[in-house]
Scaffold this motif. Structure first.
Motif, PDB file in Angstrom:
ATOM      1  N   LEU A 120       0.828  -1.209   0.000  1.00 35.96           N
ATOM      2  CA  LEU A 120       0.000   0.000   0.000  1.00 35.96           C
ATOM      3  C   LEU A 120       0.862   1.258   0.000  1.00 35.96           C
ATOM      4  O   LEU A 120       0.490   2.260  -0.577  1.00 35.96           O
ATOM      5  CB  LEU A 120      -0.944  -0.004   1.194  1.00 35.96           C
ATOM      6  N   GLN A 121       2.008   1.200   0.660  1.00 31.54           N
ATOM      7  CA  GLN A 121       2.945   2.326   0.631  1.00 31.54           C
ATOM      8  C   GLN A 121       2.224   3.660   0.776  1.00 31.54           C
ATOM      9  O   GLN A 121       2.322   4.522  -0.104  1.00 31.54           O
ATOM     10  CB  GLN A 121       3.684   2.283  -0.701  1.00 31.54           C
ATOM     11  N   PRO A 122       1.507   3.828   1.871  1.00 29.74           N
ATOM     12  CA  PRO A 122       0.666   5.028   1.968  1.00 29.74           C
ATOM     13  C   PRO A 122       1.488   6.315   1.956  1.00 29.74           C
ATOM     14  O   PRO A 122       2.402   6.479   2.750  1.00 29.74           O
ATOM     15  CB  PRO A 122      -0.062   4.848   3.300  1.00 29.74           C
ATOM     16  N   GLY A 123       1.141   7.200   1.036  1.00 34.18           N
ATOM     17  CA  GLY A 123       1.840   8.477   0.941  1.00 34.18           C
ATOM     18  C   GLY A 123       3.132   8.409   0.155  1.00 34.18           C
ATOM     19  O   GLY A 123       3.805   9.414  -0.017  1.00 34.18           O
ATOM     20  N   GLY A 124       3.469   7.216  -0.320  1.00 32.90           N
ATOM     21  CA  GLY A 124       4.711   7.064  -1.070  1.00 32.90           C
ATOM     22  C   GLY A 124       5.777   6.409  -0.224  1.00 32.90           C
ATOM     23  O   GLY A 124       5.595   6.217   0.981  1.00 32.90           O
ATOM     24  N   PRO A 125       6.904   6.055  -0.853  1.00 32.87           N
ATOM     25  CA  PRO A 125       7.938   5.271  -0.164  1.00 32.87           C
ATOM     26  C   PRO A 125       8.473   5.931   1.105  1.00 32.87           C
ATOM     27  O   PRO A 125       8.741   5.240   2.088  1.00 32.87           O
ATOM     28  CB  PRO A 125       9.044   5.152  -1.212  1.00 32.87           C
ATOM     29  N   ALA A 126       8.598   7.253   1.116  1.00 34.35           N
ATOM     30  CA  ALA A 126       9.203   7.896   2.289  1.00 34.35           C
ATOM     31  C   ALA A 126       8.192   7.988   3.430  1.00 34.35           C
ATOM     32  O   ALA A 126       8.416   7.486   4.527  1.00 34.35           O
ATOM     33  CB  ALA A 126       9.708   9.287   1.925  1.00 34.35           C
ATOM     34  N   LYS A 127       7.034   8.584   3.123  1.00 32.37           N
ATOM     35  CA  LYS A 127       6.004   8.743   4.157  1.00 32.37           C
ATOM     36  C   LYS A 127       5.471   7.409   4.652  1.00 32.37           C
ATOM     37  O   LYS A 127       4.984   7.311   5.767  1.00 32.37           O
ATOM     38  CB  LYS A 127       4.833   9.539   3.579  1.00 32.37           C
ATOM     39  N   GLY A 128       5.479   6.416   3.767  1.00 32.53           N
ATOM     40  CA  GLY A 128       4.867   5.138   4.103  1.00 32.53           C
ATOM     41  C   GLY A 128       5.865   4.104   4.591  1.00 32.53           C
ATOM     42  O   GLY A 128       5.571   2.923   4.583  1.00 32.53           O
TER      43      GLY A 128
END
Lengths: 561, 561
Positions: free
Chosen positions: A354-362
């Protein structure tokens, strides 16, 4: 000062193999290295059309041993100039399981030959492969009718993760591979066989741990399930029994001695004992200091819960436990295994898929940081931890995840925390089952990647379970347990308990439950059990009308508090 | 060739206001412009500690009218050089609702004064504000005991989204604001009042639509609920009734005439009729061509389903419907309103809050593209569409979302599709309820942002419901419906049906159900209803043991097909 002596532990995980060199007198871990498997996705061969399929290429195991051990020895020389490989007295091996491999007459995995190269059915059937779910149900049904004693020792249900479910599924799904297999060897038996240079199936010393927990092996009924029982499932499965085994060994004895060819490959002295292999969780429990009253949780992608009980004391069959096997953890004690089919894997799914918010945020780090600021009950969320089925206490792989309580404002960190809490509720369900059957749990010792790296998870487990969570001193308890087995098999310690006293410990920092949070979690656990029983058992669910409403009530109350 | 004549529609949505200028003879939309509200998050004032709270600043409405109308007129001049604002014959207004505003003796919103500036309780209580859930339950309980007829017309449950729940909650939560409010005015009555220069509460022509659907206004019991009924809820609520209204009007009559000051602000002729206001969905249904047998779905952040039935034909009270109100849509017909509390808002939540894979990968466009490639049943997922409660048929805001069937390989697009399917199952549940009570549905006409922009959603709705989904020709059916009301109020068309024939239509592209997919969805709908009834009703749920297993069975069968 006497010369130092070391034992080497080889720990075969789901994605990589680790080697660990341990001082057998102090438990000091001199050096360690890992090698990531190269085949498939992070070492696992998948099939998009068969989500239950998970296989491994055994070639990865062999290359992994060589690379990891050589690196470990090189690092050992850096860490201690006086280190000499001749100081290594024994090797122990643990692996995932049940991870059976179809092999030919010589014990060579079928996928090494031309005919079945790249055929996943000819590879190692990784523990988390559930393709045999229909066969598991069939085995369970037949055993329930004809041999209920088989089931009593493995929690009442034979799992799709286990030896015969996988083999029978292979018979049905790919008869060519089945027919070509002279025998099937558990990964934890295969590695010591290779290292000792004796892979012929009839010569391999099979471990008690894998046999007892996954293949219904028990001295009470003369070893493996009766030939006629297996033949009723399939005549050819009955025939296969003659090409399996009728003796098993505990890990305090050698499987054999390191063969010259492998000694050369690894850079170790030829002839040192290689202990009989066992599962990672069981040797991990040893490395964590398991003992009666000391409950060990090995927390990684999935979780194994292990405790032991003296063989000479009465012990009831505990429904829903994966297994109760004499000598599977410590010789002279019953080893009791429970577990959760996915823990870290659920968090990894959320982060990786799901990687919510993208790789950094998630990332795990970012989500953990935010989830740590949340308070119990305030999200209104509740989850079931069944994304990979439920091993204990339902023993049912045909279960799936559930998330309830989402609003239009539910955040990723709230879901992440709910998933952590769900696994904690699953853990509590297991602990309660042990306690209901009279096994006192004085101490919980956690180990594994999650116990090491995620204090938030540990604190939530403490708050949910209402028990102090300690963490094993070693970061590599499985490999340490293997090294302990290597040391004991080599005679450097007389038995496991003494090796554990010398080589194990717990970290200073432990996690104590907060009474306020525990109270809220006790309420949420009531709702968890309601969902658990509604979707996981055949019992009448009654009305579930309260669930969403109670979650909102708790949320609103906690938001106002 | 006679001179062209135009009507202006003003459509107040959740995040913005739109003006639309329509040729009253052809329905040609000459120009349109929107203005985004400036206060709060996308025009909505939220409170992190009270997730149920959603308010708006009425100042945004006034500035919005000015900006949007002026822009529209400027664009009209660009589109057609001969255009002259003097050709505009009437104005219609629709808004969200129930969105009541506490006002002073002069009809000025309390938040415009110094005392309550920035106090969300003195602003407009947006339709989706659910802070009054406890009061809604209280009103429902009292009405069930003393005036069941009140509930029969609004689906058996008085909602937290409605007029008196909000006002009673204000009385409890912020008595100062309540006491300062001389009266409360629905947004759809407030705007025409402002435009016509007469905001004194006793002078405002209140719309039948808002009164009937949200304030239990009905000629059968003499208008609003009895004073003593309201007084039992709270003595001051009883007193307030005298300062509300006892007459209501349909939107084919003028609320008044455009006041000179506002004519100047807007650049329109003073004195043209401004129609009595109504809710967006109801005028949207008009703009979509609603008529007996023609079922209109207005699909946006939430969904409203509207149909009409001749007032002189018998009609049972339909449980779970938001309302049955004579004249609320077309004069001379019952307007029947149903709806889903969140549709686009659920997709927006997934995209905006979870943002799977980051802003680019997790956009609606990217997820829709991937979800369109999936086939029904293959994900093993099932969701309930209750992230914002359930308006029809459960009329229960204290419900939440649910997602079931997650594995370790569940992808964002699978969840996105499951959420779309969940809203389609919710839509089907509403259609079935209408049909069960004898309202034939020959045709479904969808309109709104989702119907316009997302063919995947429309195809899934067709496949789930087993009905062809048509799409209204206009992209702005609410504003078009308002313009129609403006035209009829101005006497340019004699009645709505004639104006609709001239000004409405459907697009060429419609969405036909695929029988194969409909069959799979029929199975999934069975499971949806099982969860729907288990969590949403007080009925005994029986065993839910089948749900996860059936989803996996369907998944496995479809993956193999």
């Amino acid at each position: 000062m006497t010369a130092k002596r070391y034992a080497l532990g080889l720990d075969y995980g789901t994605n990589s193999v680790r080697a660990l060199l341990v001082d057998i007198r102090t438990g000091r871990e001199l050096a360690t290295a890992i090698h990531n498997y190269e085949t498939g996705a992070a070492g696992v061969v998948l099939d998009a059309r068969t989500p239950d399929l998970a296989r491994q290429n055994p070639a990865d195991y062999l290359k992994g041993a060589e690379v990891a051990v050589r690196r470990t020895l090189a690092l050992a020389r850096t860490a201690e100039r006086s280190f000499d490989p001749a100081q290594v007295v024994g090797i122990g091996v643990d692996t995932t399981g049940s991870t059976p491999i179809p092999v030919d007459r010589e014990g060579t995995p079928l996928c090494f030959g031309k005919e079945f190269r790249k055929n996943p059915n000819a590879m190692a059937w990784l523990w988390k492969d559930h393709t045999g779910f229909a066969e598991a149900a069939e085995i369970t049904a037949l055993a329930a009718r004809e041999h209920p004693e088989y089931l009593a020792k493995c929690g009442g249900t034979y799992s799709s993760e286990w030896f015969f479910s996988k083999i029978l599924h292979c018979r049905r799904a790919d008869p060519d591979v089945f027919d070509a297999a002279w025998s099937w060897v558990e990964c934890c038996d295969y590695i010591p066989a290779v290292l000792t240079g004796e892979t012929r199936p009839e010569k391999i010393r099979r471990g008690r741990c894998a046999a007892g927990h996954k293949a219904m092996f028990n001295a009470h009924w003369g070893g493996l399930p009766a030939k006629e029982f297996l033949a009723k499932l399939d005549p050819k499965l009955g025939e296969l029994r003659d090409r399996l085994y009728d003796k098993t060994y505990t890990s305090d004895v050698p499987a054999g001695r390191l063969a010259p060819a492998w000694a050369k490959k690894l850079g170790l002295p030829a002839g040192i004992p290689v202990a009989v292999g066992a599962f990672d969780a069981h040797l991990g429990a040893v490395g964590s200091g398991v003992f009666p009253g000391k409950f060990v949780k090995i927390m990684g992608t999935s979780t194994c819960d292990i405790c032991v009980w003296p063989s000479d004391k009465p012990l009831a069959d505990i429904p829903g436990l994966c297994g109760i096997v004499e000598g599977s953890v410590l010789p002279g004690y019953y080893g009791l295994e429970a577990g959760q089919s996915a823990v870290g894997d659920i968090f990894n799914w959320f982060v990786g898929y799901l990687q919510p918010g993208g790789p950094a945020k998630g990332s795990h780090e970012a989500l953990t940081r935010k989830a740590a600021k949340l308070r119990p009950g305030r999200s209104g969320l509740l989850a079931l931890d069944w994304n990979n089925g439920n091993r204990t206490i339902l023993v049912d792989q045909r279960l799936t995840g559930l998330l309830i309580g989402q609003t239009l404002h539910t955040t990723p960190e709230e879901i992440y925390r709910a998933l952590i809490e769900a696994t904690a509720f699953g853990a509590l369900t297991i602990i309660r089952r042990f306690e209901e059957y009279g096994l006192a749990i004085d101490e919980v010792i956690a180990c594994g990647g999650i116990a090491e790296k995620n204090p938030l998870v540990m604190q939530i487990y403490a708050d949910v379970c209402g028990k102090e969570m300690k963490v094993a001193r070693s970061s590599q308890t499985c490999a340490l347990g293997s090294a302990i087995a290597g040391a004991v098999a080599a005679g450097a310690h007389p038995w496991f308990a003494e090796a554990q006293r010398a080589m194990c410990g717990v970290k200073l920092r432990s996690f104590k439950p907060d009474p306020g949070r525990h109270k809220i979690y006790a309420e949420l656990y009531g709702l968890y059990r309601q969902l658990h029983d509604a979707f996981g058992t055949k019992a009448e669910a009654g009305s579930l009308f309260n669930v969403m409403k109670d979650l909102l009530k708790i949320r609103d109350r906690e938001l106002e508090s």
